[in-house]
Design a protein around this motif. Structure first.
Motif, PDB file in Angstrom:
ATOM      1  N   ALA A  13       0.835  -1.199   0.000  1.00  0.00           N
ATOM      2  CA  ALA A  13       0.000   0.000   0.000  1.00  0.00           C
ATOM      3  C   ALA A  13       0.864   1.241   0.000  1.00  0.00           C
ATOM      4  N   PHE A  14       1.968   1.162   0.769  1.00  0.00           N
ATOM      5  CA  PHE A  14       2.852   2.304   0.844  1.00  0.00           C
ATOM      6  C   PHE A  14       3.418   2.635  -0.526  1.00  0.00           C
ATOM      7  N   ASN A  15       3.892   1.566  -1.231  1.00  0.00           N
ATOM      8  CA  ASN A  15       4.457   1.821  -2.555  1.00  0.00           C
ATOM      9  C   ASN A  15       3.431   2.410  -3.483  1.00  0.00           C
ATOM     10  N   ILE A  16       2.204   1.878  -3.381  1.00  0.00           N
ATOM     11  CA  ILE A  16       1.163   2.406  -4.280  1.00  0.00           C
ATOM     12  C   ILE A  16       0.930   3.876  -4.009  1.00  0.00           C
ATOM     13  N   ILE A  17       0.888   4.219  -2.707  1.00  0.00           N
ATOM     14  CA  ILE A  17       0.635   5.634  -2.389  1.00  0.00           C
ATOM     15  C   ILE A  17       1.765   6.506  -2.896  1.00  0.00           C
ATOM     16  N   ILE A  18       3.006   6.014  -2.724  1.00  0.00           N
ATOM     17  CA  ILE A  18       4.134   6.825  -3.221  1.00  0.00           C
ATOM     18  C   ILE A  18       4.012   7.034  -4.722  1.00  0.00           C
ATOM     19  N   ILE A  19       3.681   5.934  -5.442  1.00  0.00           N
ATOM     20  CA  ILE A  19       3.574   6.057  -6.900  1.00  0.00           C
ATOM     21  C   ILE A  19       2.466   7.032  -7.286  1.00  0.00           C
ATOM     22  N   LEU A  20       1.343   6.944  -6.563  1.00  0.00           N
ATOM     23  CA  LEU A  20       0.240   7.848  -6.892  1.00  0.00           C
ATOM     24  C   LEU A  20       0.639   9.304  -6.663  1.00  0.00           C
ATOM     25  N   VAL A  21       1.352   9.533  -5.571  1.00  0.00           N
ATOM     26  CA  VAL A  21       1.775  10.911  -5.292  1.00  0.00           C
ATOM     27  C   VAL A  21       2.719  11.396  -6.389  1.00  0.00           C
ATOM     28  N   LYS A  22       3.681  10.531  -6.738  1.00  0.00           N
ATOM     29  CA  LYS A  22       4.619  10.924  -7.798  1.00  0.00           C
ATOM     30  C   LYS A  22       3.879  11.200  -9.115  1.00  0.00           C
ATOM     31  N   SER A 101       1.692   8.815 -21.003  1.00  0.00           N
ATOM     32  CA  SER A 101       2.204   7.659 -20.271  1.00  0.00           C
ATOM     33  C   SER A 101       3.703   7.498 -20.469  1.00  0.00           C
ATOM     34  N   SER A 102       4.270   8.137 -21.507  1.00  0.00           N
ATOM     35  CA  SER A 102       5.727   8.080 -21.646  1.00  0.00           C
ATOM     36  C   SER A 102       6.411   8.830 -20.528  1.00  0.00           C
ATOM     37  N   LEU A 103       5.712   9.760 -19.894  1.00  0.00           N
ATOM     38  CA  LEU A 103       6.331  10.533 -18.826  1.00  0.00           C
ATOM     39  C   LEU A 103       6.665   9.686 -17.617  1.00  0.00           C
ATOM     40  N   SER A 104       6.081   8.496 -17.550  1.00  0.00           N
ATOM     41  CA  SER A 104       6.223   7.735 -16.318  1.00  0.00           C
ATOM     42  C   SER A 104       7.592   7.100 -16.170  1.00  0.00           C
ATOM     43  N   VAL A 105       8.372   7.013 -17.233  1.00  0.00           N
ATOM     44  CA  VAL A 105       9.678   6.369 -17.072  1.00  0.00           C
ATOM     45  C   VAL A 105      10.829   7.371 -17.118  1.00  0.00           C
ATOM     46  N   ILE A 106      10.526   8.661 -17.166  1.00  0.00           N
ATOM     47  CA  ILE A 106      11.609   9.634 -17.318  1.00  0.00           C
ATOM     48  C   ILE A 106      12.129  10.034 -15.945  1.00  0.00           C
ATOM     49  N   PRO A 107      13.428   9.866 -15.701  1.00  0.00           N
ATOM     50  CA  PRO A 107      13.993  10.313 -14.417  1.00  0.00           C
ATOM     51  C   PRO A 107      14.292  11.793 -14.452  1.00  0.00           C
ATOM     52  N   PHE A 108      13.603  12.560 -13.643  1.00  0.00           N
ATOM     53  CA  PHE A 108      13.798  13.997 -13.666  1.00  0.00           C
ATOM     54  C   PHE A 108      15.000  14.419 -12.846  1.00  0.00           C
ATOM     55  N   PHE A 109      15.239  13.754 -11.769  1.00  0.00           N
ATOM     56  CA  PHE A 109      16.517  13.934 -11.067  1.00  0.00           C
ATOM     57  C   PHE A 109      16.826  12.657 -10.315  1.00  0.00           C
ATOM     58  N   ASP A 110      17.922  12.638  -9.647  1.00  0.00           N
ATOM     59  CA  ASP A 110      18.435  11.407  -9.067  1.00  0.00           C
ATOM     60  C   ASP A 110      17.418  10.758  -8.139  1.00  0.00           C
ATOM     61  N   GLY A 111      16.921   9.608  -8.542  1.00  0.00           N
ATOM     62  CA  GLY A 111      16.015   8.870  -7.672  1.00  0.00           C
ATOM     63  C   GLY A 111      14.544   9.135  -7.911  1.00  0.00           C
ATOM     64  N   PHE A 112      14.188  10.167  -8.685  1.00  0.00           N
ATOM     65  CA  PHE A 112      12.775  10.465  -8.875  1.00  0.00           C
ATOM     66  C   PHE A 112      12.329   9.972 -10.225  1.00  0.00           C
ATOM     67  N   VAL A 113      11.754   8.788 -10.243  1.00  0.00           N
ATOM     68  CA  VAL A 113      11.129   8.318 -11.468  1.00  0.00           C
ATOM     69  C   VAL A 113       9.937   7.492 -11.051  1.00  0.00           C
ATOM     70  N   ILE A 114       8.857   7.623 -11.754  1.00  0.00           N
ATOM     71  CA  ILE A 114       7.647   6.934 -11.309  1.00  0.00           C
ATOM     72  C   ILE A 114       7.805   5.425 -11.440  1.00  0.00           C
ATOM     73  N   ALA A 115       8.381   4.987 -12.577  1.00  0.00           N
ATOM     74  CA  ALA A 115       8.524   3.537 -12.781  1.00  0.00           C
ATOM     75  C   ALA A 115       9.921   3.280 -13.285  1.00  0.00           C
ATOM     76  N   ASP A 116      10.776   2.780 -12.416  1.00  0.00           N
ATOM     77  CA  ASP A 116      12.172   2.575 -12.784  1.00  0.00           C
ATOM     78  C   ASP A 116      12.337   1.211 -13.436  1.00  0.00           C
ATOM     79  N   ILE A 117      11.881   1.097 -14.713  1.00  0.00           N
ATOM     80  CA  ILE A 117      11.928  -0.218 -15.341  1.00  0.00           C
ATOM     81  C   ILE A 117      13.216  -0.339 -16.157  1.00  0.00           C
ATOM     82  N   ASN A 118      13.597  -1.585 -16.403  1.00  0.00           N
ATOM     83  CA  ASN A 118      14.868  -1.812 -17.065  1.00  0.00           C
ATOM     84  C   ASN A 118      14.824  -1.626 -18.572  1.00  0.00           C
ATOM     85  N   VAL A 119      13.634  -1.422 -19.139  1.00  0.00           N
ATOM     86  CA  VAL A 119      13.518  -1.232 -20.592  1.00  0.00           C
ATOM     87  C   VAL A 119      12.880   0.109 -20.881  1.00  0.00           C
ATOM     88  N   GLY A 120      13.280   1.127 -20.105  1.00  0.00           N
ATOM     89  CA  GLY A 120      12.662   2.448 -20.219  1.00  0.00           C
ATOM     90  C   GLY A 120      12.618   2.992 -21.625  1.00  0.00           C
TER      91      GLY A 120
END
Lengths: 342, 395, 178
Positions: A13-22, A101-120
């Motif tokens: 639940a925590f992860n989901i909330i973090i993702i929703l906030v991001k 939806s492409s915005l979800s894999v873009i890292p805006f700064f160190d550590g902030f990315v909504i979905a850190d997938i390996n095939v971004g």
């Protein structure tokens, strides 16, 4: 305190909330940027053309995007009588969702990315290909010959230039060793120049040209050439649906510029030699550096639109297939050879 | 396999309202993929019956109708009409009037060519040239307003001369314009002349050979781009054109780019002519004093002298009733080409037949010849290069 | 060659067809009958001494009640090579208003002949596509004729499309926002 919250509701639940906030933050900031990108386009192009751009709504026209948004919201929703209704309604939605939806894999700064997938990177290509569906569907469903022509031209153009763009980014992938966007940025820090721009300048050139063609912007904006097809594939759209297409175009601009910033300009980092020379530069937060590079890229879009004439359709296609794809292939071969021997 | 699939061409209607057709021109294109197979222009949306109206008006009151033919370069149309009527009646305007008329003709040529440049570049995609061009056009419009009070449809040239004299302020401002303008021409050229995209869009498009162009009846820069140096100002000189020096630019290949270069060079030649006119402007009257039965007498004499009042009254109600019987064809070089007037006079104060030979009419008729076989995007370039104004085409 | 000498030569070659030679303000006009128009025009276009390669203008004139035959079709020819100018006037009578076309000699005559047909009702034989050009396709009457009135309250001669337009705008008024 955050740990206490995490213990209480559980990991998932925590992860989901973090993702929703991001997501909320990214979506909100992106929409604000898109709104003011339209405003700044009119201002920048206006000043280049010896005029002022919007000046009346608010101080120097700063409330113009809000006025435009309100107008689009309240406009009458017209659907042409022969139009294919479900396809007509769904087309702008597809175009918009694919780019946002492409915005979800873009890292805006160190550590902030909504979905850190390996095939971004691959994910972004997939989403932009899906965006082409929206264009084709809009062109077909409008039941008008002009929009049909525009839709055909645009889909052919997008598909051709996607290939060139994808191939140009293969060079970057080879040098970074990964498809994960955060990894690509981190890999650039390993070099003294801090950017892949310098070794991969051919790929940068191809990617920039492809960037203009993907987003249907000048000089490749024949599908929506105002003087010929009067807005091409979205000529029959009005009100909120038109606003969706517009949003899709500007979000596409932002997404492509972000990819360019991440892959070629070093993302949120500055080159090491610069930080060593001027230590105060190390104190600037990564998000600011990313945004500055992004704004420069978007300015490039406006600058090119104000200056260059439009390519004719067959010249555009021959440029994509006969010039850019061979160049991209050559770039891949040279990069792999250099990487093999070093 | 191809025979098994029945396929038809797509019929596309670039209707009367379209951003690129420069007015109300309707083109029905049949396209096969991107290639134009058939092109049919439909004109007549702006037909106002000018020729019929002129038959019911006196020679003087038909003058404002001439403004509205090619409304972008209205001075040139008026000068053409005045020259034709003067040749018919045998009046010679004074030298000062001739120089003033040549001067405003050249100003209107500059104005029309920069509007052409702006719209042509806008259609091909270079938006910025349009706004730069309009900056200069505003200057010329302000000069016209200083001269005669109207910006667009002036009725400044009159039969026998011009309406009022030029002021020194106007001449100074015009001289400043001539000093400044060549640098602006270079500004436009920097943007598009050597631009690769522009060259690709205009070179080799709409090619027509010299013999064919003459056979179709082309005139003006549209003809000179193919290598024929026919210019009415040199072949049938009128006004002060035989007293100033200028060159007539001639192209070679006969494509869109050659015509573009012709018009850009004509801008420079026009500046040269205006400067010479300003320097050589002689003093004297501005209306032919020895033609009282054909030209309006000056207003201050009308209010005091009986005979002038009678002439004024008769001229305005019945027209010049001592007009000679005969016919004449006279032409001038307007920015679009050769504008011809064929006037048949039966001795009354009204023209019996006034025929306007407009260059845009002939050029639009040749659009199918230029467009068939090329792509849809080239149709736009072709419409731009023949420089049509529908007001002139439809009259 | 001066235009006058060209006119004389044409009269010598076609003595029955040339009716008169008119000169006014140093412009020469030949008035001819319409039967051998094609031959005369081809000669003027092709012959190297004349070589009138540029058809400047083609128009009709209506001399109703002033002289007979009623119509005249006037051709203005210019030779860019030799720089001489000539006017050819062809007389067309009212009962049979047809003339041979010259579109196979000068392609530019195409639309001028269409306009002459539209405005005067003179038919051109051999024209590839003779239909109205400036007036709407379903217009009745030929406007530039002298017996066609100028003002629009024509009664029966009024264009039917105008009445349809007025009716349509009356019906569309119901959608207006008051």
């Amino acid at each position: 305190m955050i740990d206490i919250v995490r213990l209480h509701i559980g990991e998932l639940a925590f992860n989901i909330i973090i993702i929703l906030v991001k997501t909320a933050i990214v979506f909100g900031v992106a929409m604000l940027h898109v709104a003011y990108a339209t405003y700044f386009e009119r201002k920048v192009i206006g000043h280049m053309q010896v005029r002022l751009g919007p000046m009346r709504v608010g101080y120097h026209g700063l409330l113009q995007p809000i006025a435009d948004g309100l107008k689009a919201f309240f406009k009458e929703d017209i659907i042409p009588s022969g139009a294919d209704r479900p396809v007509f309604v769904v087309a702008p939605l597809i175009a918009m969702f694919a780019t946002i939806s492409s915005l979800s894999v873009i890292p805006f700064f160190d550590g902030f990315v909504i979905a850190d997938i390996n095939v971004g990177l691959l994910y972004i290509f997939a989403m932009s290909s899906l965006g082409a569906y929206g264009i084709v569907m809009a062109g077909w469903a409008s039941n008008s010959k002009f929009s049909f022509l525009g839709g055909l031209r645009s889909s052919a153009q997008v598909v051709s230039y996607e290939i060139a763009m994808g191939l140009s980014l293969v060079g970057v992938m080879l040098m970074a060793g990964s498809l994960n966007l955060s990894e690509i940025v981190k890999a650039q820090q390993g070099y003294w120049h801090g950017m892949f721009l310098i070794p991969q300048f051919i790929a940068f050139f191809i990617f920039t040209v492809g960037m203009f063609a993907e987003t249907n912007r000048a000089p490749f904006d024949l599908p929506e050439a105002e003087s010929e097809l009067v807005a091409g594939y979205f000529v029959e759209y009005s009100g909120m649906r038109f606003a969706f297409f517009f949003l899709a175009e500007y979000v596409g601009m932002i997404v492509m510029s972000s990819i360019s910033v991440i892959c070629f300009w070093g993302g949120w980092t500055l080159p090491l030699f610069l930080v060593n020379a001027l230590p105060f530069l190390g104190e600037i937060p990564g998000i600011v550096i990313f945004m500055l590079k992004l704004y420069f890229h978007i300015f490039l879009f406006y600058w090119v639109r104000a200056t260059l004439p439009r390519y004719r359709y067959d010249q555009l296609m021959s440029l994509g297939w006969k010039v850019l794809i061979p160049l991209a292939l050559v770039n891949i071969v040279v990069t792999s050879v250099v990487k093999f021997f070093l | 396999m191809k025979d098994a699939l029945r396929h038809r061409e797509l019929t596309l209607n670039m209707g009367p309202q379209h951003p690129a057709t420069h007015g109300v021109l309707r083109l029905v294109l049949e396209i096969d993929g991107e290639t134009v197979v058939k092109c049919t222009p439909y004109v007549g949306y702006l037909h106002r019956g000018t020729e019929k109206l002129c038959e019911h008006r006196t020679y003087l009151s038909a003058l404002p109708l001439m403004d509205r033919l090619d409304y972008i370069s209205s001075m040139a149309n008026d000068v053409g009409y005045c020259v034709a009527v003067e040749r018919l009646f045998g009046i010679e305007p004074p030298q000062r009037a001739k120089f003033i008329r040549s001067m405003v003709c050249e100003m209107t040529r500059i104005s029309s060519h920069i509007l052409w440049l702006g719209t042509h570049a806008l259609d091909i995609g270079a938006m910025t040239v349009f706004l730069y061009a309009f900056r200069e056009r505003e200057w010329i419009m302000d000069l016209f307003e200083m001269l005669c009070g109207a910006r667009l449809t002036v009725s400044y040239p009159r039969i026998g001369g011009v309406r009022n004299d030029v002021s020194q302020e106007f001449l100074d401002s015009l001289y400043d314009f001539c000093e400044e303008f060549p640098s602006r021409i270079e500004e436009y050229e920097t943007l598009i002349d050597q631009n690769r995209i522009w060259l690709q869009r205009t070179k080799g498009i709409g090619v027509i050979s010299a013999e064919e162009a003459v056979n179709w009846g082309f005139t003006g820069p549209t003809l000179r781009g193919s290598g024929v140096d026919y210019d009415v100002r040199k072949y049938f000189p009128y006004d002060a054109y035989d007293q100033v020096e200028f060159d007539v630019p001639v192209g070679k290949e006969g494509d869109v780019y050659a015509r573009y270069r012709c018009r850009m060079e004509e801008l420079r030649q026009s500046v040269r002519i205006i400067k010479q006119c300003i320097e050589k402007l002689p003093k004297g009257p501005i209306m032919a004093p020895d033609a009282p039965k054909f030209t309006l007498p000056p207003k201050d004499k009308v209010l005091k002298d009986m005979e002038a009042m009678i002439h004024h009254f008769v001229m305005l109600t019945k027209g010049p009733i001592t007009a000679p019987v005969g016919e004449i064809y006279s032409s001038v070089e307007v920015p679009k080409g050769e504008l011809g007037f064929y006037i048949v006079s039966d001795g009354s104060g009204r023209p019996y037949r006034l025929r306007l030979r407009s260059p845009s009419f002939v050029h639009v008729s040749a659009l199918p010849r230029l467009c068939v076989g090329s792509l849809v995007a080239d149709v736009i370039a072709n419409i731009g290069t023949i420089d049509v104004v529908l007001g002139e085409c439809d009259r | 060659m001066t235009p006058h000498s060209i006119a004389e030569q044409i009269r010598d070659k076609f003595p029955e067809d040339v009716l008169e030679i008119v000169e006014f303000r140093s412009q020469v006009a030949i008035v001819i009958k319409k039967e051998r128009l094609k031959e005369i025009m081809s000669l003027l276009h092709m012959h190297s001494d004349y070589s009138f390669d540029y058809l400047v203008d083609l128009c009709g004139v209506d001399y109703m009640n002033k002289k007979s035959p009623r119509f005249e079709v006037v051709y203005h020819l210019f030779s860019i090579k030799h720089r001489h100018f000539l006017r050819v006037r062809v007389q067309v009578d009212e009962d049979n208003p047809t003339v041979d076309t010259v579109t196979d000699i000068w392609k530019g005559a195409d639309w001028h002949e269409r306009e002459c047909f539209d405005m005067y009702g003179i038919r051109f034989e051999g024209h590839p596509d003779l239909r109205r050009i400036l007036m709407p396709e379903d217009w009745e009457g030929h406007p530039l004729r002298k017996d066609y009135p100028l003002k629009s309250d024509l009664g029966d001669l009024e264009w039917k499309g105008y009445r349809d337009l007025i009716e349509f705008s009356e019906k569309a008024r119901q959608y207006e926002v008051r």
